[in-house]
Design an enzyme around this catalytic site. Structure first.
Site, PDB file in Angstrom:
ATOM      1  N   LYS A  74     -75.228  25.105 -51.222  1.00 11.15           N
ATOM      2  CA  LYS A  74     -76.233  24.405 -50.427  1.00 11.15           C
ATOM      3  C   LYS A  74     -75.515  23.535 -49.404  1.00 11.15           C
ATOM      4  O   LYS A  74     -74.518  22.883 -49.721  1.00 11.15           O
ATOM      5  CB  LYS A  74     -77.121  23.549 -51.339  1.00 11.15           C
ATOM      6  CG  LYS A  74     -78.297  22.875 -50.630  1.00 11.15           C
ATOM      7  CD  LYS A  74     -79.203  22.152 -51.623  1.00 11.15           C
ATOM      8  CE  LYS A  74     -80.397  21.512 -50.932  1.00 11.15           C
ATOM      9  NZ  LYS A  74     -81.311  20.841 -51.888  1.00 11.15           N
ATOM     10  N   SER A 149     -86.251  21.772 -52.011  1.00  9.29           N
ATOM     11  CA  SER A 149     -85.532  21.879 -50.755  1.00  9.29           C
ATOM     12  C   SER A 149     -84.407  22.917 -50.770  1.00  9.29           C
ATOM     13  O   SER A 149     -83.879  23.288 -49.727  1.00  9.29           O
ATOM     14  CB  SER A 149     -84.930  20.515 -50.406  1.00  9.29           C
ATOM     15  OG  SER A 149     -83.948  20.123 -51.371  1.00  9.29           O
ATOM     16  N   SER A 173     -86.020  20.297 -56.737  1.00  7.67           N
ATOM     17  CA  SER A 173     -85.526  21.151 -55.652  1.00  7.67           C
ATOM     18  C   SER A 173     -84.670  22.331 -56.075  1.00  7.67           C
ATOM     19  O   SER A 173     -84.291  23.141 -55.235  1.00  7.67           O
ATOM     20  CB  SER A 173     -84.754  20.307 -54.629  1.00  7.67           C
ATOM     21  OG  SER A 173     -85.639  19.477 -53.922  1.00  7.67           O
TER      22      SER A 173
END
Length: 481
Positions: A74, A149, A173
């Protein structure tokens, strides 16, 4: 049931080299990610160099379990010499001068970094539509969101761009995207993994997490990234093999708490999936016990007061001077601050900064922020009390299957997507999401939550569940090795 072990066997036998494996994944990303938009930065040259190094280690017979295994990160984990954007214009050209503890631990074990993944800007969002680099598509249906997210992390693994990926979990998330994309993902106990080098959203909630198809892979990776860190005072560390120590043990006698009031209003297909999952756990010897979970709407309100306050403080550092986007037209210092932050931050980030500054204002502090912190303590105590009766609490990972892009651009509607995942973040507890069924031909996930630092119970329970009931139906054809 492990992709990592399957790849390890192929690498060790000489069936494929780390360089060849890396090239396969890189080619797949370049060919297919145009439709999904999960990767912000492809690290082709760096990945091939790391793969060559891994092959040398394998040739010398000094490899570990993760040597040569590809991974995607990420894009809020700092990677030395590679840009780290947090999916924001503010950090579009930021190249980290050091590695986060998470990425360093992966490198130290010989893993190959394929690239950096799309996400909601500064990890603020539940749909991955709030990215400077564009929305991410769900591989199950390109018109739908992958969740957020960590939407890029989920979409990439679901599409077969890597066997594993890192994410972060502030309010769900990793778990909500896992539910939307048919994956297993875990948020470990707060403090078990280091936040050093992880771009901050809300520091008392943020925790690194892992995505994979199989719970065993998630456990292996969490062991790899966890441990003490001198640069993060909240990182208490966990013992070696904390997440994998009990994977082979059956779960007979484990007690799972369920609050029926959280399930009765769900869509029928999700209720059916939940019922089947609980029946399957009973067949494995677990006991299902009725419990009462604290009011989730109160948890949601608490979360959306405290996290914007922490975000407002954390994001104050992006001023156009020290680092980050700098507006070239500013004529004085005040204008530089104002224009750089106005242009550099997206709408959702600005919304949360404004909420945070409002609840921290001296006139509002006691009415909002202070009360929310008090309620956080009460809710944490209530949840911990439940764990005097049960080993884990089961609830859905999301109130619905993945929805279409644009359906929940209203902030309040989008925030409700986190209603089942937020309690674990408020209380700092470990929680794991895993696929349990389908609704409208799209995957839906269940979630288990345990007492702090009882992460091993969760990985044990889901590994045993997947061992007996499989996950093949949740692996898209293009994701298969």
């Amino acid at each position: 049931m492990s992709y990592i072990k399957k790849l390890r066997a192929r690498l060790d036998s000489g069936e494929i080299s780390a360089v060849e494996l890396t090239k396969e994944y890189l080619a797949k990303i370049k060919e297919q990610d145009k439709r999904i938009n999960s990767v912000i930065t492809l690290c082709e040259a760096e990945a091939l160099k790391e793969a060559e190094d891994a092959d040398a280690i394998i040739s010398a017979g000094k490899q570990g379990l993760l040597t040569g295994i590809p991974i995607l990160h990420k894009d809020l984990f700092c990677t030395k010499g590679i840009r780290t954007t947090a999916a924001s214009k503010m950090l579009d050209n930021f190249v980290a001068p050091y590695d986060s503890t998470v990425t360093k631990n992966c490198k130290d074990q010989g893993m190959v970094t394929l690239g950096k993944l799309n996400m909601d800007e500064f990890a603020m969002g539940s749909t991955n539509e709030y990215s400077y680099y564009g929305a991410v598509s769900n591989p199950w249906d390109l018109e739908r969101v992958p969740g957020g997210s960590s939407g890029g992390s989920a979409a990439a693994v679901a599409a077969g761009f890597a066997p594993i990926s890192t994410g972060s979990d502030t309010g769900g998330s990793v778990r909500q995207p896992a539910s939307f994309c048919g994956l297993t993902a875990m948020k470990p106990s707060y403090g078990s993994t280091s936040r050093f080098g992880m771009v901050a959203f809300a520091s008392s909630f943020d925790q690194a997490g892992i995505f994979g198809h199989y719970a065993e892979d998630v456990a292996i990776m969490l062991d790899a990234i966890a441990g003490e860190c001198e640069f993060d005072s909240t990182c208490v560390g966990v013992k070696q093999n904390h997440f994998t120590q009990d994977l082979e043990k059956d779960i007979s006698g484990k007690v799972i708490g369920v609050d029926e009031s959280l399930i009765k209003d769900l869509p029928a297909q999700i209720q059916e999936a939940v019922s089947k999952t609980l029946d399957n756990f009973k067949k494995l010897g677990a006991e299902i016990k009725s419990v009462k979970v604290p009011d989730l709407k109160e948890a949601l309100s608490t979360y959306y007061i405290i996290t914007p306050a922490e975000a407002a403080a954390n994001l104050a550092r992006y001023d156009g001077i020290r680092y980050g986007y700098r507006n070239p037209e500013a004529r004085d210092l005040d204008e530089l601050y104002r224009k750089s932050r106005t242009d550099g931050f997206g709408a959702e980030v600005k919304r949360r900064i404004m909420i945070g500054n409002y609840v921290l204002a001296s006139s509002q502090y006691d009415s909002y922020y202070n009360k929310a912190q008090q309620l956080r303590k009460v809710m944490t105590d209530q949840i911990n009390q439940i764990f005097t009766q049960v080993d884990a609490i089961f609830m859905p990972a999301s109130p619905s299957e993945a929805f279409k892009k644009g359906d929940k651009l209203d902030p309040v509607s989008a925030y409700l997507s986190d209603i089942y995942t937020i309690p674990a973040n408020i209380s700092g507890l470990p929680a794991i999401a895993f696929p349990i069924g389908f609704a409208n031909n799209l995957p839906v996930g269940g979630q288990l939550m345990a007492k702090a630092f009882n992460d091993n119970i969760l990985t044990q329970m889901v590994v045993q569940y997947q061992k007996h009931y499989g996950i093949e139906e949740f692996i898209l054809q293009q994701a298969r090795i």
